[in-house]
Design an enzyme around this catalytic site. Sequence first.
Site, short mmCIF file in Angstrom:
data_model
loop_
_atom_site.label_atom_id
_atom_site.label_comp_id
_atom_site.label_asym_id
_atom_site.label_seq_id
_atom_site.Cartn_x
_atom_site.Cartn_y
_atom_site.Cartn_z
N ALA A 69 33.10 43.59 19.62
CA ALA A 69 34.39 43.08 18.78
C ALA A 69 35.53 43.92 19.91
O ALA A 69 35.89 44.15 20.85
CB ALA A 69 34.32 44.11 17.71
N GLY A 115 29.96 44.13 19.91
CA GLY A 115 29.61 43.60 18.51
C GLY A 115 28.58 42.15 19.75
O GLY A 115 28.19 40.96 18.81
N GLU A 118 25.23 42.97 18.66
CA GLU A 118 24.98 42.51 17.10
C GLU A 118 24.97 41.13 17.38
O GLU A 118 24.00 40.59 15.89
CB GLU A 118 25.93 42.67 16.70
CG GLU A 118 26.16 44.65 16.96
CD GLU A 118 27.30 45.23 16.13
OE1 GLU A 118 28.25 45.34 16.71
OE2 GLU A 118 27.21 46.41 15.35
N GLU A 138 29.53 51.73 21.83
CA GLU A 138 30.62 52.12 20.89
C GLU A 138 30.65 53.73 21.09
O GLU A 138 31.37 53.88 20.36
CB GLU A 138 29.45 51.45 19.38
CG GLU A 138 30.30 49.74 19.20
CD GLU A 138 28.86 49.12 19.46
OE1 GLU A 138 27.89 49.86 20.16
OE2 GLU A 138 28.81 48.10 19.03
N1 COA Z 1 37.29 43.57 23.60
C1 COA Z 1 38.41 42.83 24.56
N2 COA Z 1 39.32 43.50 25.19
C2 COA Z 1 38.23 43.77 26.57
C3 COA Z 1 36.50 43.55 26.13
C4 COA Z 1 36.95 44.13 24.21
N3 COA Z 1 35.48 44.45 24.01
N4 COA Z 1 36.15 43.35 27.16
C5 COA Z 1 35.97 43.37 27.77
N5 COA Z 1 37.21 42.67 26.94
C6 COA Z 1 39.07 42.21 28.34
C7 COA Z 1 39.42 43.42 29.32
O1 COA Z 1 40.32 43.55 28.92
C8 COA Z 1 39.91 42.51 30.28
O2 COA Z 1 41.33 41.67 29.61
P1 COA Z 1 43.33 42.15 30.91
O3 COA Z 1 42.39 41.21 32.09
O4 COA Z 1 43.56 41.23 29.55
O5 COA Z 1 43.01 43.21 31.05
C9 COA Z 1 39.14 40.95 30.87
O6 COA Z 1 38.63 41.17 29.43
C10 COA Z 1 37.71 41.67 31.63
O7 COA Z 1 36.85 42.47 31.72
P2 COA Z 1 37.09 43.93 32.80
O8 COA Z 1 36.82 45.29 32.16
O9 COA Z 1 38.67 43.37 33.32
O10 COA Z 1 35.82 43.20 33.65
P3 COA Z 1 35.00 43.72 34.84
O11 COA Z 1 33.97 43.01 34.99
O12 COA Z 1 35.69 44.87 35.36
O13 COA Z 1 34.19 44.87 33.61
C11 COA Z 1 32.71 45.11 31.43
C12 COA Z 1 33.28 44.25 32.36
C13 COA Z 1 31.46 44.47 30.03
C14 COA Z 1 32.54 46.22 31.07
C15 COA Z 1 34.13 45.26 30.41
O14 COA Z 1 34.94 44.50 30.46
C16 COA Z 1 34.29 46.50 29.74
O15 COA Z 1 33.00 47.33 29.33
N6 COA Z 1 34.30 45.89 28.08
C17 COA Z 1 34.23 46.54 27.22
C18 COA Z 1 32.70 46.21 26.13
C19 COA Z 1 32.91 47.23 24.99
O16 COA Z 1 33.22 48.58 24.92
N7 COA Z 1 32.44 46.59 24.40
C20 COA Z 1 32.20 46.93 23.30
C21 COA Z 1 33.38 47.02 21.72
S1 COA Z 1 32.57 48.04 20.19
#
Ligand code: COA
Length: 263
Positions: A69, A115, A118, A138
């Site tokens: 999400a 999400g 999910e 989460e």
């Molecule tokens: N919500 C909002 N933005 C998200 C996102 C999320 N769940 N997951 C990734 N993004 C965005 C990042 O903020 C980044 O945006 P920016 O370039 O404007 O800063 C972009 O997507 C790329 O992500 P980034 O984190 O730079 O990539 P990465 O390769 O370093 O890491 C992940 C990849 C998936 C490990 C990391 O993005 C992450 O942990 N995301 C969140 C996962 C999460 O907790 N999901 C559950 C949400 S309830």
Amino acid sequence: MSYENILVTTENLPEGIALITINRPDKLNALNKQTIQELHDAFRNAEQNPSLKAILLTGSGEKAFVAGADISEFASFSIEEGAQLAAHGQEILFDFVENLRTPVIAAVNGFALGGGLELAMACHFRIASDNAKMGLPEVSLGVIPGYGGTQRLPQLIGKGKAMEMIMTAGMINADEAKSCGLVNYVVPQAELISFTTGIAQKILRNSPMAIGQAIKAVNASYKEGMDGFKTEIKAFGKCFGTEDFKEGTTAFLEKRKADFTGK
Ligand code: COA
């Protein structure tokens, strides 16, 4: 219909199959409010289209199916807004997809987190590319899965493994996901859509009406207050009054291929 955050196409696909792609690659296809609404609209339209018999769902780019999400949207939410977010999302997307009569297959092409996992779990089954990574992170954000993750993950992989994944907030890779039954197949990323299409084509040979009734009966066993066996009996009976049943049984007796109609 045109959308901002998703792509819907039937081009370059066998007749009867649609591909929905979540298209926010810069945000790793994170599910914001608008994307959830657009997905609802696209799934509803596909369900209402009698010529569409299977739907594939994937993410744009090579990195992510859906990274969760959209955290930026809910970071400042109150208790009520949080509950409303989960309730609304579950109703219009996650439960909605699970209960469609049209089969939905998730083609998990990279990160499926929070999400995103999910959503993949709300699909009827899942196929992963070899670079896919899945998890429910989460609790690392101080919240719990709110789009059905605490329910569907134990249903799919068993309570103990689900508890471990939820509590550690860790990710599993595609092979681990296959070994615990979270995905049915793991294929090279370049072959993901063609392989998933091949599975969908096998579904297309069968009665759309019967598939819809089977989805209903399988899902009934996971619904509170519903008796899965009774639902099955009712759904089984319903089939007997349909054109598809007449065609399927007649074709078998006449030693020819059945030609099923609508859904
Ligand atoms: N919500 C909002 N933005 C998200 C996102 C999320 N769940 N997951 C990734 N993004 C965005 C990042 O903020 C980044 O945006 P920016 O370039 O404007 O800063 C972009 O997507 C790329 O992500 P980034 O984190 O730079 O990539 P990465 O390769 O370093 O890491 C992940 C990849 C998936 C490990 C990391 O993005 C992450 O942990 N995301 C969140 C996962 C999460 O907790 N999901 C559950 C949400 S309830």
